[in-house]
Motif scaffolding. Sequence first.
Motif, PDB file in Angstrom:
ATOM      1  N   VAL A   7       0.834  -1.210   0.000  1.00 32.41           N
ATOM      2  CA  VAL A   7       0.000   0.000   0.000  1.00 32.41           C
ATOM      3  C   VAL A   7       0.866   1.256   0.000  1.00 32.41           C
ATOM      4  CG1 VAL A   7      -1.514   1.396   1.484  1.00 32.41           C
ATOM      5  CG2 VAL A   7      -2.054  -1.003   1.014  1.00 32.41           C
ATOM      6  N   SER A   8       0.509   2.176  -0.887  1.00 35.87           N
ATOM      7  CA  SER A   8       1.106   3.516  -0.901  1.00 35.87           C
ATOM      8  C   SER A   8      -0.023   4.538  -0.831  1.00 35.87           C
ATOM      9  CB  SER A   8       1.938   3.744  -2.160  1.00 35.87           C
ATOM     10  OG  SER A   8       3.072   2.890  -2.168  1.00 35.87           O
ATOM     11  N   ILE A   9       0.209   5.611  -0.060  1.00 33.83           N
ATOM     12  CA  ILE A   9      -0.776   6.679   0.102  1.00 33.83           C
ATOM     13  C   ILE A   9      -0.083   8.004  -0.175  1.00 33.83           C
ATOM     14  CG2 ILE A   9      -2.365   7.809   1.702  1.00 33.83           C
ATOM     15  CD1 ILE A   9      -2.478   5.114   3.229  1.00 33.83           C
ATOM     16  N   ARG A  10      -0.698   8.793  -1.019  1.00 30.61           N
ATOM     17  CA  ARG A  10      -0.072  10.031  -1.496  1.00 30.61           C
ATOM     18  C   ARG A  10      -1.048  11.195  -1.343  1.00 30.61           C
ATOM     19  NH1 ARG A  10       2.643   9.588  -7.267  1.00 30.61           N
ATOM     20  NH2 ARG A  10       4.189   8.539  -5.943  1.00 30.61           N
ATOM     21  N   PHE A  11      -0.544  12.318  -0.843  1.00 33.76           N
ATOM     22  CA  PHE A  11      -1.360  13.518  -0.703  1.00 33.76           C
ATOM     23  C   PHE A  11      -0.830  14.625  -1.610  1.00 33.76           C
ATOM     24  CE2 PHE A  11      -1.841  11.613   3.637  1.00 33.76           C
ATOM     25  CZ  PHE A  11      -3.193  11.302   3.512  1.00 33.76           C
ATOM     26  N   PHE A  34      -1.985  -6.206  16.921  1.00 35.33           N
ATOM     27  CA  PHE A  34      -0.800  -5.829  16.151  1.00 35.33           C
ATOM     28  C   PHE A  34      -0.497  -4.357  16.409  1.00 35.33           C
ATOM     29  CE2 PHE A  34       1.732  -4.640  12.510  1.00 35.33           C
ATOM     30  CZ  PHE A  34       2.473  -5.781  12.227  1.00 35.33           C
ATOM     31  N   GLY A  35       0.777  -4.037  16.587  1.00 29.19           N
ATOM     32  CA  GLY A  35       1.187  -2.670  16.867  1.00 29.19           C
ATOM     33  C   GLY A  35       1.859  -2.004  15.684  1.00 29.19           C
ATOM     34  N   LEU A  36       1.548  -0.724  15.488  1.00 28.17           N
ATOM     35  CA  LEU A  36       2.260   0.131  14.537  1.00 28.17           C
ATOM     36  C   LEU A  36       2.947   1.217  15.342  1.00 28.17           C
ATOM     37  CD1 LEU A  36      -0.214   0.726  11.547  1.00 28.17           C
ATOM     38  CD2 LEU A  36       1.968  -0.477  11.458  1.00 28.17           C
ATOM     39  N   VAL A  37       4.258   1.266  15.287  1.00 27.75           N
ATOM     40  CA  VAL A  37       4.989   2.205  16.125  1.00 27.75           C
ATOM     41  C   VAL A  37       5.944   3.040  15.280  1.00 27.75           C
ATOM     42  CG1 VAL A  37       6.880   0.600  16.660  1.00 27.75           C
ATOM     43  CG2 VAL A  37       6.279   2.392  18.304  1.00 27.75           C
ATOM     44  N   GLY A  38       6.165   4.267  15.702  1.00 19.50           N
ATOM     45  CA  GLY A  38       7.056   5.185  15.001  1.00 19.50           C
ATOM     46  C   GLY A  38       6.808   6.594  15.504  1.00 19.50           C
ATOM     47  N   GLU A  39       7.702   7.501  15.148  1.00 13.61           N
ATOM     48  CA  GLU A  39       7.540   8.874  15.602  1.00 13.61           C
ATOM     49  C   GLU A  39       6.415   9.563  14.834  1.00 13.61           C
ATOM     50  OE1 GLU A  39      11.111  11.117  14.628  1.00 13.61           O
ATOM     51  OE2 GLU A  39      11.470   9.744  12.956  1.00 13.61           O
ATOM     52  N   SER A  40       6.035  10.751  15.266  1.00 18.91           N
ATOM     53  CA  SER A  40       4.990  11.511  14.602  1.00 18.91           C
ATOM     54  C   SER A  40       5.362  11.769  13.147  1.00 18.91           C
ATOM     55  CB  SER A  40       4.764  12.846  15.322  1.00 18.91           C
ATOM     56  OG  SER A  40       4.321  12.626  16.640  1.00 18.91           O
ATOM     57  N   GLY A  41       4.383  11.598  12.246  1.00 21.72           N
ATOM     58  CA  GLY A  41       4.629  11.828  10.826  1.00 21.72           C
ATOM     59  C   GLY A  41       5.168  10.637  10.075  1.00 21.72           C
ATOM     60  N   SER A  42       5.245   9.471  10.739  1.00 27.36           N
ATOM     61  CA  SER A  42       5.805   8.292  10.073  1.00 27.36           C
ATOM     62  C   SER A  42       4.787   7.553   9.208  1.00 27.36           C
ATOM     63  CB  SER A  42       6.400   7.335  11.113  1.00 27.36           C
ATOM     64  OG  SER A  42       5.404   6.896  12.016  1.00 27.36           O
ATOM     65  N   GLY A  43       3.503   7.947   9.281  1.00 23.01           N
ATOM     66  CA  GLY A  43       2.485   7.321   8.429  1.00 23.01           C
ATOM     67  C   GLY A  43       1.578   6.346   9.143  1.00 23.01           C
ATOM     68  N   LYS A  44       1.738   6.179  10.451  1.00 22.82           N
ATOM     69  CA  LYS A  44       0.965   5.186  11.213  1.00 22.82           C
ATOM     70  C   LYS A  44      -0.536   5.478  11.155  1.00 22.82           C
ATOM     71  CE  LYS A  44       2.706   6.227  15.184  1.00 22.82           C
ATOM     72  NZ  LYS A  44       3.285   7.524  14.776  1.00 22.82           N
ATOM     73  N   SER A  45      -0.907   6.683  11.562  1.00 26.28           N
ATOM     74  CA  SER A  45      -2.331   7.035  11.619  1.00 26.28           C
ATOM     75  C   SER A  45      -2.954   7.082  10.227  1.00 26.28           C
ATOM     76  CB  SER A  45      -2.510   8.382  12.325  1.00 26.28           C
ATOM     77  OG  SER A  45      -2.101   8.295  13.679  1.00 26.28           O
ATOM     78  N   THR A  46      -2.177   7.504   9.245  1.00 27.91           N
ATOM     79  CA  THR A  46      -2.680   7.536   7.873  1.00 27.91           C
ATOM     80  C   THR A  46      -3.028   6.133   7.398  1.00 27.91           C
ATOM     81  OG1 THR A  46      -1.357   9.497   7.364  1.00 27.91           O
ATOM     82  CG2 THR A  46      -2.103   8.175   5.494  1.00 27.91           C
ATOM     83  N   LEU A  47      -2.164   5.179   7.689  1.00 32.36           N
ATOM     84  CA  LEU A  47      -2.429   3.788   7.307  1.00 32.36           C
ATOM     85  C   LEU A  47      -3.658   3.252   8.044  1.00 32.36           C
ATOM     86  CD1 LEU A  47      -1.432   1.451   5.584  1.00 32.36           C
ATOM     87  CD2 LEU A  47       0.117   0.805   7.435  1.00 32.36           C
ATOM     88  N   LEU A  48      -3.804   3.613   9.310  1.00 28.56           N
ATOM     89  CA  LEU A  48      -4.959   3.164  10.082  1.00 28.56           C
ATOM     90  C   LEU A  48      -6.253   3.728   9.499  1.00 28.56           C
ATOM     91  CD1 LEU A  48      -5.006   1.397  12.699  1.00 28.56           C
ATOM     92  CD2 LEU A  48      -5.544   3.511  13.921  1.00 28.56           C
TER      93      LEU A  48
END
Length: 252
Positions: A7-11, A34-48
């Motif tokens: 999956v790729s997401i582009r704005f 399942f966990g998605l972890v990373g700093e702010s702006g890494s794409g976690k919430s966008t993927l969710l």
Amino acid sequence: MINIDHVSIRFPTRNGHVDAVRDASISVGEGEVFGLVGESGSGKSTLLRALTGLVPLASGNLSIDGTKIGGKLDGEFRRRVQMVFQDPYASLHPRFTIDQALREPLTIHRIANADARIAQALTEVGLGPTFRFRYPHQLSGGQRQRVAIARALIVEPRVLLLDEPTSALDVSVQAEILNLLRRLHREHKLTMILVSHNLAVVGFLCDRVAVMQHGEIVEQLTVDDVRSARVASDYTRMLLRATEGCQGRRAA
């Protein structure tokens, strides 16, 4: 239960575009956390959010319980897949009582026995009947997040998506919410994806974790790997050091 396939997401932006997620692939089994972890702006919430159909894909495929995500999603899918947002102060309508907030999804999905379901949902998240006719401003942050969780669970979903559900809460309240989520996962046999920037939070609740940086998944690990610091990526090591440092400051 959940399949994320390349999956790729582009704005779009004024100067071209931004790749928020790039070539991400994850598979989550039924009943897994399942966990998605990373700093702010890494794409976690966008993927969710893409898993709920709120964000369109540039490429790749998403599916939940055999339903491909794209275009218009039916009401049954919306019922089976629920999301709890990060900020309990923003996710509840300020002019709705708790009763109205919990009644609305039942009305949308035409689910009967609303009064009994509302009472049961509040009990499940540790809130008594006295909370039913209060307004959000009369509740603490932890109580609001319990209401948000009750609102998601009241329609009996199979998948629960959690977008940093404890990050806006005090440390002591975070532990209460995490214990609540672990109990609800066990009792309802839910499949969950938890987004967090904190590896300690992910390690408490999740079975496996994917680490994201700049929109890419840099590695996938078991929770045992995280606890034992058996990681391959320098970025993951940095996150582990940051988590350990934060825990040390709290203990002090």
